[in-house]
Write a protein that holds these residues in place. Structure first.
Motif, PDB file in Angstrom:
ATOM      1  N   HIS A 142     -10.324  -4.953  -0.813  1.00 52.08           N
ATOM      2  CA  HIS A 142     -11.718  -4.533  -0.990  1.00 52.08           C
ATOM      3  C   HIS A 142     -11.846  -3.011  -0.887  1.00 52.08           C
ATOM      4  N   GLY A 143     -10.858  -2.295  -1.473  1.00 53.02           N
ATOM      5  CA  GLY A 143     -10.896  -0.833  -1.501  1.00 53.02           C
ATOM      6  C   GLY A 143     -10.517  -0.143  -0.206  1.00 53.02           C
ATOM      7  N   ARG A 144     -10.082  -0.920   0.775  1.00 54.50           N
ATOM      8  CA  ARG A 144      -9.718  -0.341   2.070  1.00 54.50           C
ATOM      9  C   ARG A 144      -8.216  -0.538   2.301  1.00 54.50           C
ATOM     10  N   PRO A 145      -7.466   0.545   2.611  1.00 50.70           N
ATOM     11  CA  PRO A 145      -6.027   0.415   2.859  1.00 50.70           C
ATOM     12  C   PRO A 145      -5.767  -0.513   4.049  1.00 50.70           C
ATOM     13  N   VAL A 146      -4.875  -1.489   3.849  1.00 53.67           N
ATOM     14  CA  VAL A 146      -4.576  -2.450   4.911  1.00 53.67           C
ATOM     15  C   VAL A 146      -3.084  -2.557   5.212  1.00 53.67           C
ATOM     16  N   ALA A 147      -2.232  -2.074   4.314  1.00 54.54           N
ATOM     17  CA  ALA A 147      -0.789  -2.185   4.534  1.00 54.54           C
ATOM     18  C   ALA A 147      -0.072  -1.134   3.700  1.00 54.54           C
ATOM     19  N   ALA A 148       1.182  -0.887   4.077  1.00 57.35           N
ATOM     20  CA  ALA A 148       2.018   0.038   3.314  1.00 57.35           C
ATOM     21  C   ALA A 148       3.423  -0.537   3.214  1.00 57.35           C
ATOM     22  N   VAL A 149       4.030  -0.325   2.070  1.00 50.88           N
ATOM     23  CA  VAL A 149       5.426  -0.713   1.864  1.00 50.88           C
ATOM     24  C   VAL A 149       6.184   0.586   1.648  1.00 50.88           C
ATOM     25  N   VAL A 150       7.105   0.861   2.570  1.00 51.65           N
ATOM     26  CA  VAL A 150       7.895   2.093   2.497  1.00 51.65           C
ATOM     27  C   VAL A 150       9.361   1.739   2.701  1.00 51.65           C
ATOM     28  N   SER A 151      10.238   2.633   2.274  1.00 49.52           N
ATOM     29  CA  SER A 151      11.665   2.406   2.485  1.00 49.52           C
ATOM     30  C   SER A 151      11.986   2.516   3.973  1.00 49.52           C
ATOM     31  N   VAL A 152      13.084   1.914   4.368  1.00 47.71           N
ATOM     32  CA  VAL A 152      13.522   2.020   5.765  1.00 47.71           C
ATOM     33  C   VAL A 152      13.795   3.478   6.091  1.00 47.71           C
ATOM     34  N   GLU A 153      14.343   4.218   5.146  1.00 49.45           N
ATOM     35  CA  GLU A 153      14.607   5.650   5.362  1.00 49.45           C
ATOM     36  C   GLU A 153      13.317   6.396   5.694  1.00 49.45           C
ATOM     37  N   ASP A 167       4.901  15.522   0.761  1.00 52.17           N
ATOM     38  CA  ASP A 167       4.733  15.139  -0.636  1.00 52.17           C
ATOM     39  C   ASP A 167       6.038  14.650  -1.268  1.00 52.17           C
ATOM     40  N   ALA A 168       7.113  14.562  -0.515  1.00 51.89           N
ATOM     41  CA  ALA A 168       8.390  14.087  -1.044  1.00 51.89           C
ATOM     42  C   ALA A 168       8.359  12.584  -1.277  1.00 51.89           C
ATOM     43  N   HIS A 169       7.355  11.904  -0.789  1.00 47.81           N
ATOM     44  CA  HIS A 169       7.218  10.460  -0.967  1.00 47.81           C
ATOM     45  C   HIS A 169       5.974  10.188  -1.803  1.00 47.81           C
ATOM     46  N   PRO A 170       6.153  10.065  -3.140  1.00 49.80           N
ATOM     47  CA  PRO A 170       4.977   9.761  -3.959  1.00 49.80           C
ATOM     48  C   PRO A 170       4.416   8.410  -3.546  1.00 49.80           C
ATOM     49  N   GLU A 171       3.127   8.271  -3.653  1.00 50.02           N
ATOM     50  CA  GLU A 171       2.540   6.990  -3.271  1.00 50.02           C
ATOM     51  C   GLU A 171       1.656   6.460  -4.398  1.00 50.02           C
ATOM     52  N   ARG A 172       1.550   5.157  -4.386  1.00 50.04           N
ATOM     53  CA  ARG A 172       0.736   4.467  -5.361  1.00 50.04           C
ATOM     54  C   ARG A 172      -0.099   3.456  -4.591  1.00 50.04           C
ATOM     55  N   THR A 173      -1.340   3.277  -5.014  1.00 52.14           N
ATOM     56  CA  THR A 173      -2.231   2.324  -4.365  1.00 52.14           C
ATOM     57  C   THR A 173      -2.402   1.111  -5.266  1.00 52.14           C
ATOM     58  N   GLU A 204      12.545   1.276  -2.370  1.00 51.17           N
ATOM     59  CA  GLU A 204      13.937   1.750  -2.391  1.00 51.17           C
ATOM     60  C   GLU A 204      14.089   2.999  -3.248  1.00 51.17           C
ATOM     61  N   ARG A 205      13.263   3.131  -4.273  1.00 54.16           N
ATOM     62  CA  ARG A 205      13.296   4.325  -5.128  1.00 54.16           C
ATOM     63  C   ARG A 205      12.552   5.500  -4.489  1.00 54.16           C
ATOM     64  N   GLY A 206      11.960   5.284  -3.328  1.00 56.67           N
ATOM     65  CA  GLY A 206      11.281   6.366  -2.621  1.00 56.67           C
ATOM     66  C   GLY A 206       9.784   6.417  -2.805  1.00 56.67           C
ATOM     67  N   GLU A 207       9.227   5.425  -3.465  1.00 55.15           N
ATOM     68  CA  GLU A 207       7.779   5.392  -3.671  1.00 55.15           C
ATOM     69  C   GLU A 207       7.119   4.585  -2.563  1.00 55.15           C
ATOM     70  N   ASP A 208       6.076   5.145  -1.980  1.00 54.89           N
ATOM     71  CA  ASP A 208       5.300   4.434  -0.961  1.00 54.89           C
ATOM     72  C   ASP A 208       4.181   3.673  -1.660  1.00 54.89           C
ATOM     73  N   ILE A 209       4.020   2.411  -1.295  1.00 52.56           N
ATOM     74  CA  ILE A 209       2.980   1.581  -1.887  1.00 52.56           C
ATOM     75  C   ILE A 209       1.920   1.314  -0.821  1.00 52.56           C
ATOM     76  N   ILE A 210       0.695   1.707  -1.095  1.00 50.44           N
ATOM     77  CA  ILE A 210      -0.430   1.444  -0.210  1.00 50.44           C
ATOM     78  C   ILE A 210      -1.179   0.240  -0.793  1.00 50.44           C
TER      79      ILE A 210
END
Length: 111
Positions: free
Chosen positions: A41-52, A6-12, A31-37
């Motif tokens: 069409h309502g189905r997860p297809v990619a994620a943007v996360v920091s290199v860390e 849970d240290a990486h908050p995520e947003r869809t 870069e701020r530590g937030e994961d973007i899903i």
């Protein structure tokens, strides 16, 4: 030590919303530590996360694979061991011939 999940908050975001946010905006969030899903069409297809975070995931994946191998070996090990010479013979080879071949290969690479 790995961070808790849970240290990486995520947003869809939808693909449309992610497009509107732009690559620079998504990278800034990561870069701020937030994961973007990103969903299509309502189905997860990619994620943007920091290199860390990506490196953390990679390390955890490797650790999990190693732990799985250890557990599999522990569960299947009968304690029976095979001598090298027995394995060589079972595979249809002769130790003396293998050693001679190795010596010839080593000698050829020295020339």
């Amino acid at each position: 030590m790995a961070m808790p999940a849970d240290a990486h908050p995520e947003r869809t975001l939808s693909v449309t919303a992610a497009t509107g946010r732009g690559v620079a905006g998504l990278v800034k969030d990561a870069e701020r530590g937030e994961d973007i899903i990103v969903e299509r069409h309502g189905r997860p297809v990619a994620a943007v996360v920091s290199v860390e975070h990506f490196e953390e995931i990679r390390r955890l994946r490797i650790d999990l694979m190693h732990a799985s191998l250890v557990l599999a070996r522990e569960l299947t090990d009968t304690g029976r061991r095979t001598e090298l010479d027995d394995a060589i013979t079972a595979l249809g080879f002769d130790r003396a011939e293998l050693e001679a071949e190795l010596e010839a290969d080593l000698a050829a690479s020295r020339e």
